[in-house]
Design an enzyme around this catalytic site. Structure first.
Site, mmCIF file in Angstrom:
data_model
loop_
_atom_site.group_PDB
_atom_site.id
_atom_site.type_symbol
_atom_site.label_atom_id
_atom_site.label_comp_id
_atom_site.label_asym_id
_atom_site.label_seq_id
_atom_site.Cartn_x
_atom_site.Cartn_y
_atom_site.Cartn_z
ATOM 1 N N ALA A 76 65.419 -124.750 -46.919
ATOM 2 C CA ALA A 76 64.827 -123.430 -46.778
ATOM 3 C C ALA A 76 64.915 -122.941 -45.330
ATOM 4 O O ALA A 76 64.876 -123.728 -44.381
ATOM 5 C CB ALA A 76 63.364 -123.471 -47.220
ATOM 6 N N GLY A 121 65.894 -128.159 -49.823
ATOM 7 C CA GLY A 121 66.565 -127.304 -50.800
ATOM 8 C C GLY A 121 68.062 -127.484 -50.839
ATOM 9 O O GLY A 121 68.704 -127.251 -51.866
ATOM 10 N N GLU A 124 68.534 -130.306 -53.080
ATOM 11 C CA GLU A 124 68.195 -129.860 -54.439
ATOM 12 C C GLU A 124 69.334 -129.060 -55.065
ATOM 13 O O GLU A 124 69.566 -129.149 -56.279
ATOM 14 C CB GLU A 124 66.905 -129.047 -54.407
ATOM 15 C CG GLU A 124 65.680 -129.923 -54.161
ATOM 16 C CD GLU A 124 64.409 -129.138 -53.971
ATOM 17 O OE1 GLU A 124 63.420 -129.429 -54.652
ATOM 18 O OE2 GLU A 124 64.398 -128.210 -53.115
ATOM 19 N N GLU A 144 60.146 -132.290 -47.612
ATOM 20 C CA GLU A 144 59.191 -131.188 -47.688
ATOM 21 C C GLU A 144 57.758 -131.558 -47.348
ATOM 22 O O GLU A 144 57.025 -130.768 -46.728
ATOM 23 C CB GLU A 144 59.240 -130.548 -49.091
ATOM 24 C CG GLU A 144 60.446 -129.669 -49.341
ATOM 25 C CD GLU A 144 61.665 -130.419 -49.839
ATOM 26 O OE1 GLU A 144 62.621 -129.777 -50.296
ATOM 27 O OE2 GLU A 144 61.665 -131.670 -49.765
#
Length: 270
Positions: A76, A121, A124, A144
């Site tokens: 992110a 992310g 991910e 995270e």
């Protein structure tokens, strides 16, 4: 495989390249100044690119790559988020979630080509693909909890499906980064290749996949995804439904004919 035949840009940060006969599409993350950090704009572009690719029946396999030399994606965009109010963050959530879901739900087989950092992310996005090819520079992880949140792009669900609940818990709770060699040993990535060859090897793998029936590929992915986690009896029902969706297709007829005539199939894709 043969080279790039066309390019299309989705927003400022996503580039889609078609390779060879167009059956392999490369979705390239292209925000090099931020090491492909996922901003709101970039998330929208990923979603738009996936929507277009998912509807394109000529695309048989999608490869997710990065144009940055030292990173796949660092997760992110925390600089953008630092300026957010709580209301801004809440408004952004469905946009970013839709981007990860769009990759996960692509109907074609997907291959991630990872080098350098694939964190949060970014990892991910790779986990949302069916196969992850990584080179020896890769560093992956879900950090995270170290910044006060949790993996929110599918990580808490996708990682244990790869490596088991306890291993996933250790990785998420420690927020540690995992280098390429250990990542391969733990099953965080599927293939480990020489430095700088992740994209080439992923595209080659995709080309081999794309030689097969597009109808069969989509149905096989559907059966694999929908059947995962079900008990055996329910899973076999999912498989039977997928089989029925291809058994009377033009691809099935062509596949049988080509086999008997000892020639390469010419898939109608229907």
């Amino acid at each position: 495989m043969s080279g790039v035949t066309s390019e299309e840009r989705f927003g400022e940060f996503v580039l889609v390249r078609r390779h060879g006969d167009g059956h392999v599409a490369e979705l390239a993350l292209d925000r090099p100044k931020a090491m492909n950090a996922v901003s709101t704009a970039m998330a929208r572009s990923v979603g738009a690119a996936c929507a277009a690719l998912g509807e394109d029946r000529s695309v048989r396999v999608v490869v997710l790559t990065s144009t940055h030399e030292r990173a796949f994606c660092v997760g992110a965009d925390l600089k953008e988020r630092n300026s957010f109010s709580d209301a801004d963050l809440l408004r952004q959530r469905p946009v970013t979630r839709a981007a990860y879901t769009a990759v996960l739900e692509l109907p074609q087989p997907t291959v991630a080509a990872v080098h350098g950092f694939a964190l949060g992310g970014g990892f991910e996005l790779a986990l949302s693909c069916d196969v992850i090819v990584a080179d020896r520079t890769a560093v992956v992880g879900l950090p995270e909890v170290s910044v006060g949140v949790i993996p929110g792009g599918g990580g808490t669900q996708l990682l244990p499906r790869r490596v088991g609940a306890a291993r996933a818990a250790e990785l998420v709770f420690t927020a540690r980064r995992v280098a390429a060699g250990e990542a391969r040993e733990l099953g965080l990535v599927d293939q480990l290749v020489d430095e700088g060859r992740d994209r080439e090897e992923a595209l080659d793998l995709a080309s081999r996949m794309a030689a097969n029936s597009p109808v069969g590929l989509r149905a096989a992915k559907r059966a694999l995804r929908l059947g995962h986690g079900l008990d055996l009896r329910a899973g076999l029902e999912v498989e039977d439904a997928a089989w029925r969706s291809v058994a009377f297709s033009g691809d099935r007829a062509e596949g049988v004919a080509a086999f008997n005539e000892k020639r390469a199939p010419r898939w109608p894709g229907e």
